[in-house]
Design an enzyme around this catalytic site. Sequence first.
Site, mmCIF file in Angstrom:
data_model
loop_
_atom_site.group_PDB
_atom_site.id
_atom_site.type_symbol
_atom_site.label_atom_id
_atom_site.label_comp_id
_atom_site.label_asym_id
_atom_site.label_seq_id
_atom_site.Cartn_x
_atom_site.Cartn_y
_atom_site.Cartn_z
ATOM 1 N N LYS A 34 0.843 -1.193 0.000
ATOM 2 C CA LYS A 34 0.000 0.000 0.000
ATOM 3 C C LYS A 34 0.881 1.245 0.000
ATOM 4 O O LYS A 34 1.658 1.468 0.928
ATOM 5 C CB LYS A 34 -0.911 0.016 1.228
ATOM 6 C CG LYS A 34 -1.955 -1.095 1.232
ATOM 7 C CD LYS A 34 -2.839 -1.000 2.465
ATOM 8 C CE LYS A 34 -3.900 -2.093 2.469
ATOM 9 N NZ LYS A 34 -4.742 -2.036 3.690
ATOM 10 N N LYS A 108 2.493 -18.035 6.413
ATOM 11 C CA LYS A 108 1.909 -19.325 6.794
ATOM 12 C C LYS A 108 0.577 -19.511 6.072
ATOM 13 O O LYS A 108 -0.254 -18.613 6.069
ATOM 14 C CB LYS A 108 1.692 -19.391 8.307
ATOM 15 C CG LYS A 108 2.981 -19.317 9.123
ATOM 16 C CD LYS A 108 2.705 -19.252 10.610
ATOM 17 C CE LYS A 108 3.992 -19.134 11.415
ATOM 18 N NZ LYS A 108 3.752 -19.007 12.870
ATOM 19 N N SER A 138 5.425 -17.530 17.701
ATOM 20 C CA SER A 138 6.027 -16.192 17.779
ATOM 21 C C SER A 138 4.984 -15.121 17.506
ATOM 22 O O SER A 138 4.518 -14.994 16.377
ATOM 23 C CB SER A 138 7.169 -16.071 16.764
ATOM 24 O OG SER A 138 6.780 -16.627 15.516
ATOM 25 N N ALA A 140 4.237 -11.228 17.014
ATOM 26 C CA ALA A 140 5.048 -10.126 16.496
ATOM 27 C C ALA A 140 5.425 -9.116 17.577
ATOM 28 O O ALA A 140 6.576 -8.671 17.648
ATOM 29 C CB ALA A 140 4.300 -9.430 15.362
ATOM 30 N N LYS A 191 -2.532 -24.994 12.172
ATOM 31 C CA LYS A 191 -2.776 -24.513 13.546
ATOM 32 C C LYS A 191 -3.634 -23.254 13.550
ATOM 33 O O LYS A 191 -4.344 -22.986 14.536
ATOM 34 C CB LYS A 191 -1.444 -24.292 14.274
ATOM 35 C CG LYS A 191 -0.516 -23.256 13.646
ATOM 36 C CD LYS A 191 -0.728 -21.860 14.152
ATOM 37 C CE LYS A 191 0.109 -20.875 13.363
ATOM 38 N NZ LYS A 191 -0.116 -19.474 13.796
ATOM 39 N N SER A 254 -3.491 -13.894 19.303
ATOM 40 C CA SER A 254 -3.756 -14.555 18.025
ATOM 41 C C SER A 254 -5.040 -14.018 17.405
ATOM 42 O O SER A 254 -6.111 -14.099 18.000
ATOM 43 C CB SER A 254 -3.884 -16.066 18.230
ATOM 44 O OG SER A 254 -4.506 -16.673 17.110
ATOM 45 N N ARG A 255 -4.934 -13.489 16.202
ATOM 46 C CA ARG A 255 -6.126 -13.006 15.498
ATOM 47 C C ARG A 255 -7.096 -14.152 15.217
ATOM 48 O O ARG A 255 -8.319 -13.967 15.243
ATOM 49 C CB ARG A 255 -5.725 -12.317 14.193
ATOM 50 C CG ARG A 255 -4.880 -11.084 14.379
ATOM 51 C CD ARG A 255 -4.745 -10.302 13.086
ATOM 52 N NE ARG A 255 -4.013 -11.017 12.061
ATOM 53 C CZ ARG A 255 -2.705 -10.912 11.854
ATOM 54 N NH1 ARG A 255 -1.983 -10.117 12.642
ATOM 55 N NH2 ARG A 255 -2.112 -11.564 10.882
ATOM 56 N N ASN A 256 -6.554 -15.330 14.926
ATOM 57 C CA ASN A 256 -7.405 -16.482 14.627
ATOM 58 C C ASN A 256 -8.224 -16.886 15.853
ATOM 59 O O ASN A 256 -9.419 -17.153 15.758
ATOM 60 C CB ASN A 256 -6.542 -17.645 14.142
ATOM 61 C CG ASN A 256 -5.855 -17.331 12.839
ATOM 62 O OD1 ASN A 256 -6.476 -17.312 11.783
ATOM 63 N ND2 ASN A 256 -4.553 -17.057 12.898
ATOM 64 N N GLU A 281 -5.858 -15.510 8.852
ATOM 65 C CA GLU A 281 -5.376 -16.536 7.926
ATOM 66 C C GLU A 281 -6.170 -17.840 8.029
ATOM 67 O O GLU A 281 -6.437 -18.505 7.032
ATOM 68 C CB GLU A 281 -3.891 -16.824 8.171
ATOM 69 C CG GLU A 281 -2.944 -15.751 7.661
ATOM 70 C CD GLU A 281 -2.776 -15.777 6.143
ATOM 71 O OE1 GLU A 281 -3.444 -16.586 5.463
ATOM 72 O OE2 GLU A 281 -1.984 -14.965 5.637
#
Length: 332
Positions: A34, A108, A138, A140, A191, A254-256, A281
């Site tokens: 972007k 990933k 990990s 960020a 995962k 974790s966003r997931n 993801e």
Amino acid sequence: MQKNILVLGAGAWGTALALQLAYRGHNVRINSWKAEHNEQMLKDNNNHKYLPSIEKFPSRLKAIQDWQANISEFDNILVATPSSGFKNTILELKEYILPQQNIISATKGFCHDSYALLSEIAEDILPTTKFALLTGPSFAKELANQLPTAVVVASKDIAYARYVQELFSNENFRCYTTTDIIGAQVGGAVKNVLAITAGIAAGMEFGVNAHAALITRGLAEIKKLGLKLGANSETFIGLSCLGDLLLTCSDNQSRNRRFGLYLGQGMTIQQALKEVNNVVEGYFTAKAVYNLAKKHNVEMPLVFATYRILYEAADPRDIVKELMTRQLKNEN
């Protein structure tokens, strides 16, 4: 060994790895797809959009806009895009990459159109370019703040894996190596799907018994698919699979997992995606893993259940009942 490294992808993870390379003494340039994001990083010398805890980039890290015109300056290229942009990034690199340059991937997932491993995409487009994958448990923000972290570098070329290991490792960031690039990728991708499952369970307040069962049986599902695709069994109890699975299923960084948590609390898919406000993801990977498992005749009840919740509007409570009342089996 001081190197010049280009990082393509300026999300939180790409930026954290760029910071780590700069802390390690390398000269690093980071690019976002972007234009306005690049302009912000150049103007403010930070990436507050994705890593607000880092006030300023260190002197060895700078944003770059026209990387194509400056490609000859770099020894290595680190790709840290979402999986949806990986193939197009490699296709663009094909037009510019030089014979002496090699690729490190921090992405990933699977290819969104063919469900191929990302290493297969890279090898098909750039067959003479060395490829390594950096993966493992990990977050960020913790890496960017130089908290102790351990990961895996996977490559078919062990010499290149060791080169990348040396490139990144210091007293805060420890890299191990493996040649099992298939197992490392399968663990790191699947995962994310199971983290959504764990989040749904947490949102429905199922407790820690269910959480432990989910991680354990989820690991068994990852292993089954990985072995079918050609991975080594021992990879799945290492950092790239079990380590990453434990981390991503257990913490709301974790966003997931957060996405799943919102679903478990009653939000719709679109509401949950909007609430996370970043790439999830596992949402996309669920479709790839579902299709791969069906293609290879691999039974993955937790993944299939998550797929049905995400893509077939199945009710999570009905899904849990189905899972718990399946035919009784031997654990192994």
